[in-house]
Design a protein around this motif. Structure first.
Motif, PDB file in Angstrom:
ATOM      1  N   UNK A  43       0.634  -1.120  -0.019  1.00 48.62           N
ATOM      2  CA  UNK A  43       0.009   0.127   0.255  1.00 48.62           C
ATOM      3  C   UNK A  43       0.870   1.170  -0.178  1.00 48.62           C
ATOM      4  N   UNK A  44       0.725   2.319  -0.862  1.00 45.05           N
ATOM      5  CA  UNK A  44       1.323   3.278  -1.048  1.00 45.05           C
ATOM      6  C   UNK A  44       0.302   4.604  -0.657  1.00 45.05           C
ATOM      7  N   UNK A  45       0.847   5.511   0.507  1.00 46.18           N
ATOM      8  CA  UNK A  45       0.287   6.851   0.603  1.00 46.18           C
ATOM      9  C   UNK A  45       0.697   7.661  -0.386  1.00 46.18           C
ATOM     10  N   UNK A  46       0.025   8.155  -1.335  1.00 49.50           N
ATOM     11  CA  UNK A  46       0.623   9.403  -2.313  1.00 49.50           C
ATOM     12  C   UNK A  46      -0.293  10.632  -1.771  1.00 49.50           C
ATOM     13  N   UNK A  56       2.275  -2.565  -9.194  1.00 43.85           N
ATOM     14  CA  UNK A  56       1.694  -3.362  -7.858  1.00 43.85           C
ATOM     15  C   UNK A  56       1.224  -2.830  -6.459  1.00 43.85           C
ATOM     16  N   UNK A  57       1.038  -1.453  -6.762  1.00 47.95           N
ATOM     17  CA  UNK A  57       0.740  -0.640  -5.668  1.00 47.95           C
ATOM     18  C   UNK A  57      -0.699  -0.539  -5.522  1.00 47.95           C
ATOM     19  N   UNK A  58      -1.309  -0.743  -4.166  1.00 49.49           N
ATOM     20  CA  UNK A  58      -2.622  -0.204  -3.734  1.00 49.49           C
ATOM     21  C   UNK A  58      -2.425   1.210  -3.392  1.00 49.49           C
ATOM     22  N   UNK A  59      -3.020   2.352  -4.274  1.00 46.42           N
ATOM     23  CA  UNK A  59      -2.764   3.611  -3.786  1.00 46.42           C
ATOM     24  C   UNK A  59      -4.006   4.183  -2.911  1.00 46.42           C
ATOM     25  N   UNK A  60      -3.616   4.865  -1.774  1.00 46.83           N
ATOM     26  CA  UNK A  60      -4.517   5.685  -1.225  1.00 46.83           C
ATOM     27  C   UNK A  60      -4.125   7.075  -1.422  1.00 46.83           C
ATOM     28  N   UNK A  61      -4.969   7.942  -1.717  1.00 49.28           N
ATOM     29  CA  UNK A  61      -4.648   9.394  -2.155  1.00 49.28           C
ATOM     30  C   UNK A  61      -4.965  10.445  -1.105  1.00 49.28           C
ATOM     31  N   UNK A  62      -3.981  11.387  -0.455  1.00 53.16           N
ATOM     32  CA  UNK A  62      -4.325  12.298   0.377  1.00 53.16           C
ATOM     33  C   UNK A  62      -3.831  13.567  -0.168  1.00 53.16           C
ATOM     34  N   UNK A  66      -8.339   3.728   5.305  1.00 54.69           N
ATOM     35  CA  UNK A  66      -7.204   3.292   4.771  1.00 54.69           C
ATOM     36  C   UNK A  66      -6.363   2.003   5.127  1.00 54.69           C
ATOM     37  N   UNK A  67      -5.881   1.013   4.465  1.00 55.03           N
ATOM     38  CA  UNK A  67      -4.917   0.266   4.970  1.00 55.03           C
ATOM     39  C   UNK A  67      -3.822   0.860   5.493  1.00 55.03           C
ATOM     40  N   UNK A  68      -2.996  -0.202   6.255  1.00 59.90           N
ATOM     41  CA  UNK A  68      -1.674   0.664   6.731  1.00 59.90           C
ATOM     42  C   UNK A  68      -0.731   0.767   5.525  1.00 59.90           C
ATOM     43  N   UNK A  69       0.229   1.728   5.485  1.00 59.53           N
ATOM     44  CA  UNK A  69       0.973   1.892   4.345  1.00 59.53           C
ATOM     45  C   UNK A  69       2.420   1.215   4.424  1.00 59.53           C
ATOM     46  N   UNK A  70       2.816   0.711   3.303  1.00 63.32           N
ATOM     47  CA  UNK A  70       3.933   0.192   3.170  1.00 63.32           C
ATOM     48  C   UNK A  70       5.053   1.107   2.685  1.00 63.32           C
ATOM     49  N   UNK A  71       4.480   2.384   2.223  1.00 66.30           N
ATOM     50  CA  UNK A  71       5.605   3.309   1.746  1.00 66.30           C
ATOM     51  C   UNK A  71       4.643   4.634   1.727  1.00 66.30           C
TER      52      UNK A  71
END
Length: 185
Positions: free
Chosen positions: A6-9, A31-37, A74-79
């Motif tokens: 999971x990537x927090x963008x 391969x990233x699941x992206x969460x946009x903030x 949001x799921x926890x971020x990996x990056x």
């Protein structure tokens, strides 16, 4: 799309934010699941696209803190990638001023040990302010990968609305590198 990363963008209000849908698609293809903030101004700039961006990511687009007791959506971020990172956002982040959701999430990621990458987007006049170099040094000292100068974003002159090129690919490459194992996997 199924993903284990999971990537927090997180994006500030600078002209490259208008490319965020393409950046999300590129990150997803990696391969990233992206969460946009977003910062509040970036959310205002993208207001007509927020529903589409939420549909693209499969997560709500966030620019405000949740209320106490509300579940995290949001799921926890990996990056985490904060880009474009404006002069204001970078300085607030380095100083620990977390009144804006995106900056608070980025600040907390440092303390959680989440790999963090940032790419500034400012002009040369603002970059000449003495606080800017101090903020970059503070963030680097905290373990943030800062893509600025020769190996990142190079600022242009003041008065130009949009940089001629914002190296999104370099930013995503740096994010990918933060989560690779010792053998490059």
């Amino acid at each position: 799309m199924t993903s284990t990363k999971t990537l927090y963008l997180l994006c500030s209000a600078a002209p490259p934010v208008f490319d965020v849908a393409h950046v999300i698609e590129d990150a997803q293809s990696r391969g990233w699941d992206v969460c946009l903030g977003l910062t509040p101004t970036a959310a205002h700039w993208l207001r007509v696209s927020l529903d589409g961006l939420a549909a693209l990511t499969g997560h709500p687009v966030r620019w405000q803190y949740k209320l106490p007791g509300e579940p995290d959506v949001w799921p926890a971020a990996d990056a985490l990638l904060l880009a474009p990172a404006t002069f204001n956002s970078l300085n607030a982040w380095a100083l620990g001023l977390t009144d804006r959701f995106a900056i608070g999430v980025a600040a907390e990621a440092i303390g959680k040990g989440t790999p963090v990458v940032t790419m500034p987007c400012t002009n040369a006049a603002l970059a000449a302010h003495p606080q800017f170099d101090q903020s970059l040094a503070t963030l680097r000292g905290a373990g943030v990968t800062v893509l600025y100068g020769e190996n990142g974003f190079v600022p242009g002159p003041a008065g130009v609305d949009a940089p001629p090129h914002f190296p999104w690919q370099l930013a995503l490459d740096a994010v990918d590198a933060t989560t690779r194992g010792p053998n490059g996997q």
